[in-house]
Motif scaffolding. Sequence first.
Motif, short mmCIF file in Angstrom:
data_model
loop_
_atom_site.label_atom_id
_atom_site.label_comp_id
_atom_site.label_asym_id
_atom_site.label_seq_id
_atom_site.Cartn_x
_atom_site.Cartn_y
_atom_site.Cartn_z
N ARG A 141 -72.44 22.68 61.64
CA ARG A 141 -71.94 23.64 61.34
C ARG A 141 -70.48 23.47 60.78
O ARG A 141 -69.96 24.44 60.13
N ILE A 142 -69.70 22.43 61.09
CA ILE A 142 -68.48 21.94 60.68
C ILE A 142 -68.89 21.55 58.97
O ILE A 142 -68.43 21.92 58.21
N ASP A 143 -69.76 20.42 59.03
CA ASP A 143 -69.99 19.75 57.71
C ASP A 143 -70.57 20.81 56.62
O ASP A 143 -70.27 20.74 55.41
N GLY A 144 -71.25 21.88 57.42
CA GLY A 144 -71.83 22.83 56.26
C GLY A 144 -70.97 24.02 55.98
O GLY A 144 -71.45 24.85 55.39
N ASN A 145 -69.82 23.94 56.61
CA ASN A 145 -68.73 24.98 56.30
C ASN A 145 -69.25 26.40 57.05
O ASN A 145 -68.93 27.65 56.54
N ILE A 146 -69.94 26.38 58.08
CA ILE A 146 -70.47 27.59 58.84
C ILE A 146 -69.50 27.80 59.53
O ILE A 146 -69.23 29.02 59.85
N TRP A 147 -69.01 26.78 60.30
CA TRP A 147 -67.74 26.98 61.43
C TRP A 147 -66.67 26.43 60.75
O TRP A 147 -66.51 25.32 60.15
N LYS A 319 -75.44 16.61 51.49
CA LYS A 319 -74.37 16.30 51.77
C LYS A 319 -74.28 15.21 52.67
O LYS A 319 -74.67 15.32 53.87
N PRO A 320 -73.73 13.73 52.35
CA PRO A 320 -73.82 12.62 53.17
C PRO A 320 -72.53 12.65 54.27
O PRO A 320 -71.39 12.38 53.63
N SER A 321 -72.76 13.16 55.40
CA SER A 321 -71.67 13.43 56.25
C SER A 321 -72.22 12.98 57.62
O SER A 321 -73.29 12.55 57.88
N PHE A 322 -71.29 13.09 58.61
CA PHE A 322 -71.52 12.51 59.82
C PHE A 322 -72.88 13.20 60.66
O PHE A 322 -73.82 12.40 61.03
N SER A 323 -72.77 14.39 60.27
CA SER A 323 -73.96 15.20 60.94
C SER A 323 -75.56 14.84 60.37
O SER A 323 -76.44 15.04 61.19
N LYS A 324 -75.60 14.38 59.02
CA LYS A 324 -76.61 14.11 58.26
C LYS A 324 -77.19 12.77 58.84
O LYS A 324 -78.32 12.72 58.24
N LYS A 325 -76.49 12.04 59.37
CA LYS A 325 -77.12 10.70 60.33
C LYS A 325 -78.45 11.20 60.90
O LYS A 325 -79.12 10.15 61.19
#
Length: 413
Positions: A141-147, A319-325
């Motif tokens: 939710r942070i990485d996807g700009n939802i929160w 988006k290659p981000s922490f959550s997408k691991k």
Amino acid sequence: MINTNNGKRIVYLTYDGLTDSLGQSQIIPYLKELSKLNNKITIISAEKNEAFLRKREEIQSYLEQNNITWIPIKYTKKPPVLSTINDIYKFAKELKKIYINEGFDIVHCRSYITSIVGLKFKKRYGVKFIFDMRGFWADERIDGNIWSLSNPLYRLVYKYFKRREREFLTNADHVVSLTNNAIETINSSFDIKVLDTDYSVIPCCADLDHFQKTDKNETDRATWRKKLGIKQDAFVLTYLGSLGTWYLTEEMVKFFKILVTKFCPDSVFLVVTHDNIEIIHKSAIIHQISLDLIKTLHADRSQLPEILSVSDAAVSFIKPSFSKKASSPTKLAELFGLGIPVFSNIGVGDIEEYYRTIKSLIVKDFEYETLYDVWDNYFSSGKVDEKVLVDIAHKYFSLNLGVERYNNIYRSL
């Protein structure tokens, strides 16, 4: 061979609706097969009103035919946070009714919201609790700009779920992860050790009898190209799935522009999605691509194999981000099963493991030169063998494999 003895009574909790496309591709197929293996399955799901009204009778009938009990609750979206608390209460209320009236052995919780309920029932009544995490939900939710962490409310909610995440991981009777990468991250960065016996990795699988390369695909290819107004000899690049948040629409359109301006002038970008297509059109305008080259449509899961047969290749930039691991793109299973090559970027789940034998389809970054070189290599080195793609689908993404792993978890508890 899958063990069909000692079937369990399972209550499956999902905040994703069964009448949503995700529910039909990533929940029902598994539970249908698990029901056949002597498991008594009840599903409690949160349903969005529009999809529920459109699909309720069809889904209800299908589940009844497969001896699955379904208890839908109404999903509420507003106001933020309070609506979710209300939905959690509704899940708990329905689950308690089942416990009092029938009892059950295992509460199988898909993702974080429902795990709040599942862990409570484990602690209070001693039922077995499966944390089917599906990803690092709060971080997504942070990485996807939802929160936004700059918002005090969302910062508080984020911290709450990170704390609960740790509780789910340490108290679950079994953890299910979509990727090995996620388990490695938990063990190395979370100050938690998830034992080998306490977790399973089950990526997003597909019914490879449905998503299967057959002789009929050629007929479907010609038929659907005609329906969509696509020339029979045009190169079709396809995107399948959701738009926005973690899905890099801008970069995918940029990738298509290089294709159409430098390699195949007659190319078409086909976008198959249930989301608002305005985001695609805006990106096309920014990149000065004629909207005539963009074809969009909605499709039910049952139609996908014949529609996707028009594709020469597909693209999946995330988006290659922490959550997408912790992410496993569903589209890989479906497209590979049909023998369609998919260009994907690094930094997402176990992508690099899946692509070890097809490295020409890997995108290392989104710079113009990199994207150009990917296309250049693709057209100069020849097409990827369809059989290789189908073999990858069967090795990693077979629904039968996923069902066997879930059934083994149920038997072990």
